[in-house]
Scaffold this motif. Structure first.
Motif, PDB file in Angstrom:
ATOM      1  N   LEU A  69      40.278  45.257  51.113  1.00 51.50           N
ATOM      2  CA  LEU A  69      41.292  44.034  51.108  1.00 51.50           C
ATOM      3  C   LEU A  69      41.760  43.676  52.573  1.00 51.50           C
ATOM      4  O   LEU A  69      41.793  42.481  52.691  1.00 51.50           O
ATOM      5  N   VAL A  70      41.899  44.513  53.381  1.00 52.45           N
ATOM      6  CA  VAL A  70      42.470  44.414  54.838  1.00 52.45           C
ATOM      7  C   VAL A  70      41.445  44.021  55.811  1.00 52.45           C
ATOM      8  O   VAL A  70      41.749  43.040  56.411  1.00 52.45           O
ATOM      9  N   TYR A  71      40.467  44.855  55.832  1.00 51.80           N
ATOM     10  CA  TYR A  71      39.372  44.520  56.921  1.00 51.80           C
ATOM     11  C   TYR A  71      38.213  43.707  56.572  1.00 51.80           C
ATOM     12  O   TYR A  71      37.030  43.780  56.508  1.00 51.80           O
ATOM     13  N   THR A  72      38.685  42.411  56.267  1.00 50.67           N
ATOM     14  CA  THR A  72      37.584  41.391  55.742  1.00 50.67           C
ATOM     15  C   THR A  72      38.389  40.162  55.940  1.00 50.67           C
ATOM     16  O   THR A  72      39.705  39.784  55.936  1.00 50.67           O
ATOM     17  N   PRO A  73      37.530  38.949  56.275  1.00 51.81           N
ATOM     18  CA  PRO A  73      38.011  37.631  56.624  1.00 51.81           C
ATOM     19  C   PRO A  73      38.240  36.938  55.276  1.00 51.81           C
ATOM     20  O   PRO A  73      39.069  35.987  54.959  1.00 51.81           O
ATOM     21  N   ASP A  74      37.857  37.650  53.887  1.00 55.86           N
ATOM     22  CA  ASP A  74      38.091  37.020  52.755  1.00 55.86           C
ATOM     23  C   ASP A  74      39.507  37.190  52.398  1.00 55.86           C
ATOM     24  O   ASP A  74      40.116  38.101  52.457  1.00 55.86           O
ATOM     25  N   ILE A  75      39.726  36.329  51.291  1.00 59.15           N
ATOM     26  CA  ILE A  75      40.961  36.172  50.827  1.00 59.15           C
ATOM     27  C   ILE A  75      41.029  36.640  49.114  1.00 59.15           C
ATOM     28  O   ILE A  75      39.722  36.363  48.314  1.00 59.15           O
ATOM     29  N   HIS A  76      41.868  37.245  48.489  1.00 60.81           N
ATOM     30  CA  HIS A  76      41.711  37.904  47.187  1.00 60.81           C
ATOM     31  C   HIS A  76      42.831  37.657  46.483  1.00 60.81           C
ATOM     32  O   HIS A  76      43.894  37.762  46.856  1.00 60.81           O
ATOM     33  N   VAL A  77      42.654  37.818  45.096  1.00 57.18           N
ATOM     34  CA  VAL A  77      43.498  38.094  44.098  1.00 57.18           C
ATOM     35  C   VAL A  77      43.499  39.555  43.828  1.00 57.18           C
ATOM     36  O   VAL A  77      42.466  39.777  43.473  1.00 57.18           O
ATOM     37  N   VAL A  78      44.796  39.995  43.941  1.00 56.12           N
ATOM     38  CA  VAL A  78      44.633  41.504  43.809  1.00 56.12           C
ATOM     39  C   VAL A  78      45.309  42.071  42.426  1.00 56.12           C
ATOM     40  O   VAL A  78      46.233  41.648  42.083  1.00 56.12           O
ATOM     41  N   ASN A  79      44.458  42.849  41.718  1.00 56.51           N
ATOM     42  CA  ASN A  79      44.822  43.136  40.439  1.00 56.51           C
ATOM     43  C   ASN A  79      45.246  44.503  40.502  1.00 56.51           C
ATOM     44  O   ASN A  79      44.561  45.529  40.834  1.00 56.51           O
ATOM     45  N   ILE A  80      46.442  44.663  40.474  1.00 56.11           N
ATOM     46  CA  ILE A  80      47.143  46.125  40.668  1.00 56.11           C
ATOM     47  C   ILE A  80      47.805  46.761  39.408  1.00 56.11           C
ATOM     48  O   ILE A  80      48.298  46.090  38.473  1.00 56.11           O
ATOM     49  N   ASP A  81      47.219  48.031  39.337  1.00 55.78           N
ATOM     50  CA  ASP A  81      47.545  48.817  38.216  1.00 55.78           C
ATOM     51  C   ASP A  81      48.409  49.648  38.826  1.00 55.78           C
ATOM     52  O   ASP A  81      48.223  50.645  39.300  1.00 55.78           O
ATOM     53  N   LEU A  82      49.759  49.828  38.176  1.00 59.92           N
ATOM     54  CA  LEU A  82      50.800  50.727  38.475  1.00 59.92           C
ATOM     55  C   LEU A  82      51.149  51.392  37.158  1.00 59.92           C
ATOM     56  O   LEU A  82      51.944  51.115  36.423  1.00 59.92           O
ATOM     57  N   GLU A  83      50.226  52.718  37.216  1.00 60.34           N
ATOM     58  CA  GLU A  83      50.624  53.368  35.995  1.00 60.34           C
ATOM     59  C   GLU A  83      50.352  52.838  34.823  1.00 60.34           C
ATOM     60  O   GLU A  83      51.091  53.109  33.868  1.00 60.34           O
ATOM     61  N   GLY A  84      49.258  52.057  34.675  1.00 57.84           N
ATOM     62  CA  GLY A  84      49.355  51.490  33.203  1.00 57.84           C
ATOM     63  C   GLY A  84      49.605  50.376  33.213  1.00 57.84           C
ATOM     64  O   GLY A  84      49.265  49.556  32.225  1.00 57.84           O
ATOM     65  N   LYS A  85      50.694  49.526  34.029  1.00 59.08           N
ATOM     66  CA  LYS A  85      51.084  48.268  33.980  1.00 59.08           C
ATOM     67  C   LYS A  85      50.189  47.413  35.074  1.00 59.08           C
ATOM     68  O   LYS A  85      50.094  47.788  36.016  1.00 59.08           O
ATOM     69  N   GLN A  86      50.012  46.130  34.361  1.00 51.97           N
ATOM     70  CA  GLN A  86      49.083  45.237  35.336  1.00 51.97           C
ATOM     71  C   GLN A  86      49.736  44.133  35.968  1.00 51.97           C
ATOM     72  O   GLN A  86      50.702  43.540  35.225  1.00 51.97           O
ATOM     73  N   PHE A  87      49.395  43.962  36.981  1.00 51.69           N
ATOM     74  CA  PHE A  87      50.211  42.940  37.968  1.00 51.69           C
ATOM     75  C   PHE A  87      49.099  42.168  38.670  1.00 51.69           C
ATOM     76  O   PHE A  87      48.074  42.600  39.042  1.00 51.69           O
ATOM     77  N   MET A  88      49.274  40.923  38.632  1.00 53.43           N
ATOM     78  CA  MET A  88      48.376  40.005  39.677  1.00 53.43           C
ATOM     79  C   MET A  88      49.006  39.737  41.089  1.00 53.43           C
ATOM     80  O   MET A  88      50.377  39.169  40.828  1.00 53.43           O
ATOM     81  N   ALA A  89      48.460  39.811  42.084  1.00 53.58           N
ATOM     82  CA  ALA A  89      49.289  39.586  43.323  1.00 53.58           C
ATOM     83  C   ALA A  89      48.242  39.106  44.524  1.00 53.58           C
ATOM     84  O   ALA A  89      47.161  39.089  44.301  1.00 53.58           O
ATOM     85  N   ILE A  90      48.802  38.632  45.305  1.00 50.27           N
ATOM     86  CA  ILE A  90      48.267  38.494  46.812  1.00 50.27           C
ATOM     87  C   ILE A  90      48.908  39.083  47.823  1.00 50.27           C
ATOM     88  O   ILE A  90      49.953  39.529  47.765  1.00 50.27           O
ATOM     89  N   LEU A  91      47.871  39.560  48.933  1.00 52.56           N
ATOM     90  CA  LEU A  91      48.308  40.396  50.224  1.00 52.56           C
ATOM     91  C   LEU A  91      49.454  39.167  50.809  1.00 52.56           C
ATOM     92  O   LEU A  91      48.874  38.206  51.161  1.00 52.56           O
ATOM     93  N   GLN A  92      50.603  39.851  51.261  1.00 49.92           N
ATOM     94  CA  GLN A  92      51.663  38.918  51.818  1.00 49.92           C
ATOM     95  C   GLN A  92      51.904  39.155  53.349  1.00 49.92           C
ATOM     96  O   GLN A  92      51.859  38.582  54.100  1.00 49.92           O
ATOM     97  N   ASP A  93      51.879  40.529  53.428  1.00 48.67           N
ATOM     98  CA  ASP A  93      52.189  41.153  54.902  1.00 48.67           C
ATOM     99  C   ASP A  93      51.609  42.563  55.054  1.00 48.67           C
ATOM    100  O   ASP A  93      51.759  43.250  54.061  1.00 48.67           O
TER     101      ASP A  93
END
Length: 200
Positions: A56-80
């Protein structure tokens, strides 16, 4: 945009700053990175493995990040991202929660496409900006912003105000230069020689 999967473990925020500092140090010593997900109904503090962030970090590409927090799903982007000033080790990451109805702001890489007229005439294409900041629904944001430079002549530039993309608002200053074709030293030398020969 590409997508990437990330698995996190929830972490508690200590009431005392000294306890919190100690907890974060322990996370990092165990190969983890403290993270925050904000922008939704509540903020989520969690930890991910440092090794899981590489794609996610060491790439020129941009991503939508699908975050799994102990079974709960969230969509996010890298902000900082915070890096260690000496080792460049990742210290902390902020993610912003996204959805299909609210626009987001992010920087998208630029791809210059085509052989410029000015390059054919002996100039050199120079990129002045690597990314453009845009506002749009995340579903409308492409992996690259392709800009055709075929008609760009020697000594000319392409400015932000001269380009547009469907369903995207560009937030950079309109007068900012994206790219230019500059006259090279070799081309100047040839031009000077040609002038001298014609003068004779």
């Amino acid at each position: 945009m590409k997508t990437i999967e990330l698995k996190g473990s929830a972490r508690e925020i200590a009431e005392r700053s000294s306890d919190q500092t100690r907890a974060i140090r322990e996370i990092r010593n165990n190969g983890g990175v403290p993270c925050v997900l904000y922008g939704g109904e509540t903020n989520h503090h969690f930890t991910v493995k440092a090794s899981d962030l590489r794609g996610l970090v060491y790439t020129p590409d941009i991503h939508v990040v699908n975050i799994d927090l102990e079974g709960k799903q969230f969509m996010a982007i890298l902000q900082d991202i915070q890096f260690h000033p000496v080792s460049d080790k990742i210290l902390h990451v902020d993610f912003k929660e996204i959805n299909e109805t609210n626009p987001i702001v992010m920087e998208v890489p630029i791809k210059l496409q085509g052989l410029a007229k000015g390059v054919k005439a002996g100039g050199k294409l120079q990129s002045q900006m690597r990314k453009l900041k845009v506002r749009a629904l995340y579903t409308n944001i492409p992996e690259r912003l392709v800009i055709d430079v075929t008609k760009l002549e020697l000594g000319k530039t392409i400015k932000v105000g001269e380009v547009s993309f469907e369903n995207l608002d560009i937030l950079n200053a309109k007068e900012a230069v994206i790219c230019a074709v500059r006259l090279t030293r070799a081309a100047r030398g040839l031009a000077g020689t040609a002038s001298a020969d014609s003068a004779e």
